[in-house]
Design an enzyme around this catalytic site. Structure first.
Site, PDB file in Angstrom:
ATOM      1  N   SER A   1      -6.471   7.343   1.090  1.00  0.00           N
ATOM      2  CA  SER A   1      -6.028   7.061  -0.277  1.00  0.00           C
ATOM      3  C   SER A   1      -7.189   7.243  -1.224  1.00  0.00           C
ATOM      4  O   SER A   1      -8.317   6.859  -0.902  1.00  0.00           O
ATOM      5  CB  SER A   1      -5.527   5.617  -0.407  1.00  0.00           C
ATOM      6  OG  SER A   1      -4.197   5.519   0.016  1.00  0.00           O
TER       7      SER A   1
ATOM      8  N   SER B   1      -6.672   5.484   8.793  1.00  0.00           N
ATOM      9  CA  SER B   1      -5.818   6.381   9.586  1.00  0.00           C
ATOM     10  C   SER B   1      -5.436   7.569   8.708  1.00  0.00           C
ATOM     11  O   SER B   1      -5.506   8.726   9.111  1.00  0.00           O
ATOM     12  CB  SER B   1      -4.551   5.662  10.036  1.00  0.00           C
ATOM     13  OG  SER B   1      -4.852   4.425  10.613  1.00  0.00           O
TER      14      SER B   1
ATOM     15  N   GLU C   1      -2.351  -3.776  -0.339  1.00  0.00           N
ATOM     16  CA  GLU C   1      -3.616  -3.397   0.287  1.00  0.00           C
ATOM     17  C   GLU C   1      -4.618  -2.762  -0.675  1.00  0.00           C
ATOM     18  O   GLU C   1      -5.826  -2.942  -0.523  1.00  0.00           O
ATOM     19  CB  GLU C   1      -3.394  -2.482   1.494  1.00  0.00           C
ATOM     20  CG  GLU C   1      -2.671  -1.188   1.195  1.00  0.00           C
ATOM     21  CD  GLU C   1      -2.587  -0.307   2.441  1.00  0.00           C
ATOM     22  OE1 GLU C   1      -3.639   0.003   3.017  1.00  0.00           O
ATOM     23  OE2 GLU C   1      -1.467   0.068   2.855  1.00  0.00           O
TER      24      GLU C   1
ATOM     25  N   ARG D   1      -3.889   4.772  -8.058  1.00  0.00           N
ATOM     26  CA  ARG D   1      -3.994   5.635  -6.874  1.00  0.00           C
ATOM     27  C   ARG D   1      -3.712   7.043  -7.354  1.00  0.00           C
ATOM     28  O   ARG D   1      -2.623   7.322  -7.853  1.00  0.00           O
ATOM     29  CB  ARG D   1      -2.975   5.212  -5.813  1.00  0.00           C
ATOM     30  CG  ARG D   1      -3.116   5.997  -4.511  1.00  0.00           C
ATOM     31  CD  ARG D   1      -2.057   5.555  -3.494  1.00  0.00           C
ATOM     32  NE  ARG D   1      -2.279   6.156  -2.179  1.00  0.00           N
ATOM     33  CZ  ARG D   1      -1.872   7.379  -1.827  1.00  0.00           C
ATOM     34  NH1 ARG D   1      -1.246   8.143  -2.708  1.00  0.00           N
ATOM     35  NH2 ARG D   1      -2.109   7.850  -0.618  1.00  0.00           N
TER      36      ARG D   1
END
Ligand code: ADP
Length: 363
Positions: free
Chosen positions: A190, A187, A135, A202
């Site tokens: 990141s 939700s 993703e 990340r």
């Protein structure tokens, strides 16, 4: 495959924790390849998707985001952006079956956690294999594509975010964006540091995200939807709920340059019955929104400092119809960094993962 491209229809799907995002490429120059039964099915799907703006009870096409005149996989066409609650996934699978989807494609490209979670359901009920993509890879690819290919300007910032009358949305030239930080507020959250089209990492995240806002808001106010929660927050006053610096100091905390109006303790008034009695549902909704937003802003700012980045791009569906949070983030970035950080926003908010996923289909 015809001419090295995958068979139509072309979709990218991002199955998130709350919402499933679908990007559909509608070809404008349709060839007559394939057998007639396939063409018929293809037409049915195209007509269904482009002829409606609502699908079933909860599916919605964001018409204002449609991108015409795109060139993908050697074809010209339009990109359409569709979403529905992930909770309704079984109904979507049923729809794919009723539209004979498996007559056309044996596989679709999917990203997000749901690409794993629902893999067996797709296989069992519609004989579709999911080609799974990461993703965050998809997110970065999608941002890169949409920013460069949207004829209308994609990137913007808020000028004078703390002034109701003077505040305005201003387009931002994002052609030379590197390096930048991406804060994806879905939700959960990141945070990615991006240094070039294919160099990112990340760097952080938090579980206090859009899902937390909506969950707490439902608990505290009895609201049922995100739109309702935002609507309520827009009429609320969070200072009825939060304890401010001036509630404690009687004014500013001058030694450390903290304004009396800064929040010292989120929800800090709510331990007192008399304060609870005068806090309305709207005030609670606003305080929840401010609490979650400022926490994300604060983490984002620390990441920007650590990564030595000045541009912070906020995306994710938490920002949908949520100018309150965008302005708060814009103000907080500028204020707490002494003007060195800039908060940027993108029109396609929550669709970058699905867009990147569609691009993966072309590889
Ligand atoms: P995810 O991939 O985790 O589902 P999204 O980027 O789609 O993340 O964002 C989900 C968040 O967006 C929700 O937690 C909520 O705060 C907000 N949101 C915006 N619109 C809606 C909606 N129509 N329904 C539910 N949540 C919504």
């Amino acid at each position: 495959c015809h001419n090295g491209t995958p068979p139509m229809p072309w979709f990218g799907m991002d199955i998130g924790g709350t919402l499933t995002k679908l990007v559909y490429f509608e070809p404008k120059d349709v060839s007559d390849q394939g057998d007639t039964e396939q063409l018929e099915t293809l037409r049915t799907i195209r007509k269904y998707l482009t002829g409606n703006v609502a699908y079933g009870q909860t599916g919605i096409r964001d018409v204002h985001l449609e991108m015409p005149d795109q060139h993908i996989g050697g074809k010209r066409g339009s990109l359409h952006f569709i979403r529905f609650p992930t909770n309704d996934m079984m109904r979507f699978i049923e729809l794919a079956r009723s539209k004979n989807f498996s007559k056309l494609a044996k596989a679709i490209c999917a990203t997000g956690g749901g690409a794993f979670k629902f893999e067996s359901d797709f296989k069992e009920h519609v004989q579709l294999k999911l080609h799974k993509f990461d993703e965050l890879d998809c997110l970065i690819k999608g941002i890169n594509y949409i920013d460069r290919n949207n004829d209308k300007s994609e990137c913007y910032y808020w000028k004078n975010p703390d002034n109701c009358e003077k505040c305005e949305k201003v387009t931002f030239d994002f052609r030379d964006p590197y390096p930048y930080l991406v804060v994806n507020i879905g939700s959960g959250v990141s945070i990615l540091a991006v240094r070039s089209p294919d160099d990112y990492k990340r760097v952080s995240g938090t579980s206090l995200g859009g899902g937390t806002f909506l969950g707490l808001c439902c608990l505290l106010t009895g609201c049922e939807t995100f739109e309702e929660a935002i609507q309520m927050a827009s009429q609320g006053d969070s200072t009825k709920v939060d304890r401010l610096v001036k509630d404690i100091y009687g004014g500013d905390y001058t030694k450390f340059c903290l304004s009396g109006d800064a929040v010292a303790s989120s929800f800090g008034h709510m331990n007192l019955k008399e304060r609870r009695d005068i806090a309305s549902r709207h005030d609670l909704a606003k305080a929840t929104l401010v609490t979650i937003t400022n926490n994300i802003g604060s983490i984002a700012r620390m990441c920007a400092v650590t990564e030595k980045m000045e541009r912070v791009v906020f995306v994710g569906n938490f920002l949908r119809v949520n100018t309150i949070s965008m302005k708060l983030l814009a103000y907080a970035m500028e204020y707490w960094s002494g003007g060195s950080l800039k908060a940027l926003f993108l029109e396609h908010e929550g669709y970058f993962g699905a867009m990147g996923c569609l691009l993966e289909l072309m590889n």
